[in-house]
Design a protein around this motif. Structure first.
Motif, mmCIF file in Angstrom:
data_model
loop_
_atom_site.group_PDB
_atom_site.id
_atom_site.type_symbol
_atom_site.label_atom_id
_atom_site.label_comp_id
_atom_site.label_asym_id
_atom_site.label_seq_id
_atom_site.Cartn_x
_atom_site.Cartn_y
_atom_site.Cartn_z
ATOM 1 N N GLY A 138 -2.686 -3.648 -3.510
ATOM 2 C CA GLY A 138 -2.034 -3.017 -4.651
ATOM 3 C C GLY A 138 -1.131 -3.912 -5.470
ATOM 4 N N PHE A 139 -0.978 -5.178 -5.073
ATOM 5 C CA PHE A 139 -0.109 -6.082 -5.811
ATOM 6 C C PHE A 139 -0.775 -6.551 -7.103
ATOM 7 N N GLY B 147 3.108 6.708 -5.248
ATOM 8 C CA GLY B 147 2.886 7.061 -6.645
ATOM 9 C C GLY B 147 3.360 6.037 -7.653
ATOM 10 N N TYR B 148 3.812 4.886 -7.200
ATOM 11 C CA TYR B 148 4.300 3.857 -8.113
ATOM 12 C C TYR B 148 3.137 3.243 -8.885
ATOM 13 N N THR B 149 3.239 3.217 -10.208
ATOM 14 C CA THR B 149 2.172 2.669 -11.050
ATOM 15 C C THR B 149 2.621 1.446 -11.844
ATOM 16 N N GLY B 150 3.868 1.034 -11.654
ATOM 17 C CA GLY B 150 4.397 -0.121 -12.381
ATOM 18 C C GLY B 150 3.945 -1.441 -11.768
ATOM 19 N N ARG B 151 4.631 -2.483 -12.168
ATOM 20 C CA ARG B 151 4.315 -3.844 -11.746
ATOM 21 C C ARG B 151 4.771 -4.052 -10.297
ATOM 22 N N ARG C 295 0.840 -1.211 0.000
ATOM 23 C CA ARG C 295 0.000 0.000 0.000
ATOM 24 C C ARG C 295 0.867 1.251 0.000
ATOM 25 N N LEU C 296 1.964 1.214 0.759
ATOM 26 C CA LEU C 296 2.848 2.381 0.817
ATOM 27 C C LEU C 296 3.552 2.622 -0.513
ATOM 28 N N TYR D 297 -4.551 -14.186 -1.482
ATOM 29 C CA TYR D 297 -4.472 -13.525 -2.785
ATOM 30 C C TYR D 297 -5.397 -12.298 -2.883
ATOM 31 N N PRO D 298 -6.668 -12.394 -2.463
ATOM 32 C CA PRO D 298 -7.513 -11.183 -2.546
ATOM 33 C C PRO D 298 -6.961 -10.017 -1.727
ATOM 34 N N LEU D 299 -6.372 -10.296 -0.571
ATOM 35 C CA LEU D 299 -5.774 -9.235 0.236
ATOM 36 C C LEU D 299 -4.578 -8.622 -0.482
ATOM 37 N N ALA D 300 -3.780 -9.466 -1.124
ATOM 38 C CA ALA D 300 -2.642 -8.946 -1.894
ATOM 39 C C ALA D 300 -3.128 -8.009 -2.988
#
Length: 131
Positions: A87-88, A64-68, A58-59, A80-83
């Motif tokens: 934001g993963f 502002g990271y929008t990549g992978r 989340r941090l 997996y749903p929590l990940a």
């Protein structure tokens, strides 16, 4: 050997480029500096019971990271749903976990989307309370 998990199932490693890796004890104040210029950020999870990586994900997004963004470690399908909510984009799991929890199990969890108790109760936000 490890396996990548995405919403549509298992995948082999397919990334080549500039990557950054963050441990679970990475201070929030250095995240932006450590991920600058990275096309992939991997957050390490030392154990499925160590949830610091979810906060770190989340941090990373808040910076502002929008990549992978990848979670890496011995996570289980139930997480997996929590990940995804954290934001993963994907999870990298050890082959032993992939052998124990099938691709079908991971896809079932992915299909759950991003459930939370408010969505299950039909909560639509504060605006719905005022109306």
């Amino acid at each position: 050997m490890s396996v990548l998990v995405r919403d549509d199932g298992f995948h082999a490693e397919d990334f080549a480029g500039v990557a950054a890796e963050l441990g679970p004890d990475t201070p929030a104040g250095v995240i932006a500096e450590r991920i600058a210029g990275a096309a992939l950020v991997t957050v390490l999870f030392p154990s499925f019971a160590d949830g610091r990586g979810f906060t770190l994900g989340r941090l990373v997004r808040a910076a502002g990271y929008t990549g992978r963004l990848r979670a890496k470690g011995p996570l289980i399908a139930d997480q997996y749903p929590l990940a995804r909510r954290s934001g993963f984009d994907e999870v990298e799991i050890p082959a032993e976990i992939a052998a124990r929890q099938s691709e079908a199990e991971w896809r079932t969890e992915a299909a759950r989307g991003a459930p939370d108790y408010r969505a299950r109760l039909g909560f639509k936000g504060c605006d719905a309370l005022i109306a």
